[in-house]
Motif scaffolding. Structure first.
Motif, PDB file in Angstrom:
ATOM      1  N   ILE A  43      -5.057   6.041  -1.516  1.00  0.00           N
ATOM      2  CA  ILE A  43      -4.116   4.758  -0.967  1.00  0.00           C
ATOM      3  C   ILE A  43      -4.215   3.984  -2.490  1.00  0.00           C
ATOM      4  O   ILE A  43      -5.177   3.250  -2.786  1.00  0.00           O
ATOM      5  CB  ILE A  43      -4.693   4.157   0.235  1.00  0.00           C
ATOM      6  N   PHE A  92       7.857   7.655  -1.029  1.00  0.00           N
ATOM      7  CA  PHE A  92       6.544   7.470  -0.638  1.00  0.00           C
ATOM      8  C   PHE A  92       6.327   6.565   0.498  1.00  0.00           C
ATOM      9  O   PHE A  92       6.938   5.612   0.765  1.00  0.00           O
ATOM     10  CB  PHE A  92       5.866   6.672  -1.805  1.00  0.00           C
ATOM     11  N   PRO A  93       5.439   7.181   1.392  1.00  0.00           N
ATOM     12  CA  PRO A  93       5.168   6.338   2.567  1.00  0.00           C
ATOM     13  C   PRO A  93       4.212   4.787   2.128  1.00  0.00           C
ATOM     14  O   PRO A  93       3.552   4.886   1.278  1.00  0.00           O
ATOM     15  CB  PRO A  93       3.971   6.866   3.282  1.00  0.00           C
ATOM     16  N   VAL A  94       4.921   3.749   2.489  1.00  0.00           N
ATOM     17  CA  VAL A  94       4.475   2.437   2.149  1.00  0.00           C
ATOM     18  C   VAL A  94       4.413   1.308   3.171  1.00  0.00           C
ATOM     19  O   VAL A  94       5.253   1.458   4.179  1.00  0.00           O
ATOM     20  CB  VAL A  94       5.585   1.977   0.850  1.00  0.00           C
ATOM     21  N   ARG A 144      -3.110   0.298  -3.969  1.00  0.00           N
ATOM     22  CA  ARG A 144      -2.793  -1.017  -3.359  1.00  0.00           C
ATOM     23  C   ARG A 144      -2.354  -2.085  -4.577  1.00  0.00           C
ATOM     24  O   ARG A 144      -3.119  -1.818  -5.734  1.00  0.00           O
ATOM     25  CB  ARG A 144      -4.033  -1.649  -2.577  1.00  0.00           C
ATOM     26  N   SER A 156       0.894  -1.275   0.037  1.00  0.00           N
ATOM     27  CA  SER A 156      -0.161  -0.060  -0.048  1.00  0.00           C
ATOM     28  C   SER A 156       1.075   1.299   0.004  1.00  0.00           C
ATOM     29  O   SER A 156       1.784   1.421   0.787  1.00  0.00           O
ATOM     30  CB  SER A 156      -0.878  -0.006   1.243  1.00  0.00           C
ATOM     31  N   VAL A 157       0.318   2.384  -0.599  1.00  0.00           N
ATOM     32  CA  VAL A 157       1.128   3.539  -1.022  1.00  0.00           C
ATOM     33  C   VAL A 157       0.524   4.674  -0.650  1.00  0.00           C
ATOM     34  O   VAL A 157      -0.634   4.694  -1.310  1.00  0.00           O
ATOM     35  CB  VAL A 157       1.938   3.441  -2.251  1.00  0.00           C
ATOM     36  N   PHE A 158       0.922   5.578   0.202  1.00  0.00           N
ATOM     37  CA  PHE A 158       0.062   6.874   0.252  1.00  0.00           C
ATOM     38  C   PHE A 158       0.548   7.740  -0.904  1.00  0.00           C
ATOM     39  O   PHE A 158       1.709   8.183  -1.274  1.00  0.00           O
ATOM     40  CB  PHE A 158       0.671   7.461   1.382  1.00  0.00           C
ATOM     41  N   LEU A 159      -0.622   8.209  -1.623  1.00  0.00           N
ATOM     42  CA  LEU A 159      -0.446   9.286  -2.626  1.00  0.00           C
ATOM     43  C   LEU A 159      -1.235  10.564  -2.353  1.00  0.00           C
ATOM     44  O   LEU A 159      -2.285  10.536  -1.957  1.00  0.00           O
ATOM     45  CB  LEU A 159      -1.041   8.591  -3.891  1.00  0.00           C
TER      46      LEU A 159
END
Ligand SMILES: [Zn+2]
Lengths: 143, 432
Positions: free
Chosen positions: A44, A64-66, A46, A7-10
């Motif tokens: 988010i 990126f926060p992941v 995924r 999962s990555v914050f965008l």
């Protein structure tokens, strides 16, 4: 039993998604399922990929926060009512579904759906008791 | 350990006697050497002989930054330029910079003050001190440099910037004391992580951080990430530069060096003096300065003062960790807001890196405040609902603390510009 999801914050702004896919393609990482949950401000992303550890490192490197999450890869018949069957099983077992999305690839006449559920252990038990096939990471990689 | 025990631990009685002698000399000096001070005193019918006790200081007019601007560049100097050996200047956000000048004696006194601060931080003759404050017109770099040299420490004058190289030198030369802004200290901590260097590979013991307000929570984070004791140092170029006040190892307020400065706390609006313990604007009179003495200088910094004895043995009063500048104060829908208060809320939430930006705007004649918060690895959750909860919690905590509604926006890491000097925390679009 479980499949590793990334999962990555965008932020909701142009070019962010393509930045992630660019990073992954540079590392020759194959995406087999993808979905975005978004709000007006952020999303988010995924994904299920063939090389999760490498993907996490590359995305982190790009800033990126992941995070990774265990999800269920559930096989359903690719016809009306196929998905419903799996959902009924979970409902009867009193397992709630946080979200779900489907694979890009199919396995012959079967569709593959990813489930994120509240109680994964219980879900596995219920689905297997109902004769529903769950995929392992290595099986997905060989699709 | 003290640098100058006689001065730092002198009895309050001796100190007051010392202050009065020095104050009289200073008032004589400005009255005879500086047109602007003489004129202001004459307007009020005051001559130097009228100052018969320390309490009489209160009859003298205040000095403000505007006085320095009006007398740009050297009109308030009390020494001829032949005696001045150094100039510093602070960047003027509006118009001309503020120019300050030092005689040889001033430079030596300033170094004495910084040496005291370094000793408070455990500095010794054989300490390695890395000065990562900017060198140049800004007082931080050179101020620390001379103080560390006076102490006899090994000085590494890295100045700001080129952070990876700084970290390499810090590791290889076994730096023990780091002097920089608190935001740069955090940036260094981040760079360590990026470079894959564990804090235990460094020899850092103490950080002496200043030049911008920072919170207790930020202190906690820096201390944890760098494995050091982080001390707050205070100073401003109009008074001398860093070294006006500094925390001792007790970390319970900053000792203001009263043998050089007389502090007062006033209500910034009514200009009335406030008793110890009450928050107000810090006003400073320099009593041992030649080049640019200042009488009752309005620092625009908000703090309180405490005359209780300190466990470290120093007798000089302590000012509370700075709560922000009256200049930074934002008035949003009539509420006074300091960026440091928002920072405290963000860090108390425990879920965010302290990287934030406040965007103030006016929509339909109503002030609005948007708080941008960078999403850290720790904060990030796989579910929209959880991220929305974080946003709502921050907004409601800010509402509880400040009584204003804000819109919290979660942004990707490194969206907010990192500064290597002072942190940019506010964009006020109302002024654009
Ligand atoms: Zn103390």
């Amino acid at each position: 039993m479980f499949v590793k999801q990334i999962s990555v914050f965008l932020e909701n702004k142009p070019g962010r998604l393509s930045e992630v896919t660019r990073v992954l393609s540079e590392k020759n990482i194959d995406i087999s399922a993808i979905s975005i949950a978004d709000t007006t401000q952020f999303g988010i992303l995924r994904m299920i990929v063939n090389k999760p550890e490498e993907a996490v490192a590359a995305i982190k490197e790009a800033g990126f926060p992941v995070s990774t999450t265990d999800v269920l890869a559930v096989e359903v018949a690719d016809r009306p009512g196929g998905l419903n069957h799996a959902l009924q099983v979970l409902r009867q077992a009193d397992v709630s579904v946080e979200y779900l999305y489907s694979f890009i690839k199919r396995n012959e006449d079967k569709a593959l759906i990813l489930f994120r559920v509240e109680d994964p252990q219980k879900a596995v038990k219920a689905l297997e008791a109902a004769g529903i096939k769950l995929y392992e990471s290595n099986e997905i990689a060989s699709l | 350990m003290y640098w100058n025990k006689t001065r730092e631990c002198m009895s309050r009685e001796e100190l007051r006697f010392h202050q009065f002698q020095k104050l009289k000399d200073t008032i004589d000096r400005v009255y005879h050497n500086v047109e602007s001070y003489r004129h202001k005193m004459q307007q009020r019918g005051i001559i130097p002989e009228d100052i018969k006790s320390l309490e009489d200081l209160k009859v003298l007019p205040f000095t403000t930054k505007q006085d320095l601007r009006d007398n740009y560049p050297t009109g308030l100097f009390a020494s001829p330029l032949s005696e001045i050996i150094r100039i510093h200047a602070s960047s003027g956000t509006t118009g001309k910079p503020t120019v300050v000048g030092y005689t040889r004696r001033d430079i030596s006194n300033w170094a004495e003050l910084v040496a005291r601060c370094l000793v408070m931080g455990g500095g010794r003759r054989d300490s390695v001190v890395q000065v990562s404050y900017g060198y140049g017109l800004f007082t931080g770099g050179l101020g620390f440099h001379y103080g560390a040299e006076k102490l006899g420490a090994v000085v590494i004058p890295t100045s700001g910037g080129n952070t990876r190289r700084q970290v390499m030198l810090m590791k290889d030369l076994k730096t023990e004391i780091l002097a920089c802004t608190p935001s740069y200290a955090l940036y260094i901590a981040e760079t360590l992580e990026e470079m894959g260097i564990d804090r235990n590979e460094l020899h850092l013991k103490t950080g002496i951080f200043g030049a911008e307000p920072w919170t207790e929570n930020m202190r906690k984070e820096i201390q944890e990430k760098l494995g050091i004791k982080a001390l707050d140092i205070y100073g401003l170029s109009e008074v001398i530069g860093p070294g006006v006040a500094c925390e001792c190892g007790e970390q319970k307020g900053l000792h203001i060096f009263e043998d050089y400065f007389i502090p007062e706390i006033i209500d910034p609006v009514t200009e009335e003096p406030l008793p110890p313990g009450e928050k107000g604007e810090l006003v400073i009179t320099t009593i041992d300065k030649e080049g640019l003495p200042v009488i009752r200088y309005r620092t625009r910094d908000i703090t309180s003062i405490n005359y209780e004895p300190c466990a470290c043995g120093r007798t000089h009063a302590r000012i509370e960790k700075l709560l922000g500048r009256t200049d930074d104060m934002l008035i949003i829908r009539g509420v006074n807001v300091f960026p440091s208060q928002i920072e405290s809320v963000l860090m108390a939430a425990g879920e965010t890196e302290p990287h934030y930006l406040l965007i103030v705007d006016r929509v339909d004649n109503l002030d609005s405040l948007e708080v941008w918060v960078e999403v850290s690895e720790k904060l990030f959750a796989d579910e929209v609902r959880k991220l929305e909860d974080v946003r709502k919690k921050i907004a409601s905590d800010i509402y509880t603390t400040l009584g204003i509604n804000v819109n919290v926006r979660l942004v990707e890491p490194h969206t907010i510009e990192r500064s290597e000097g002072k942190a940019k925390r506010v964009i006020d679009k109302r002024k654009m």
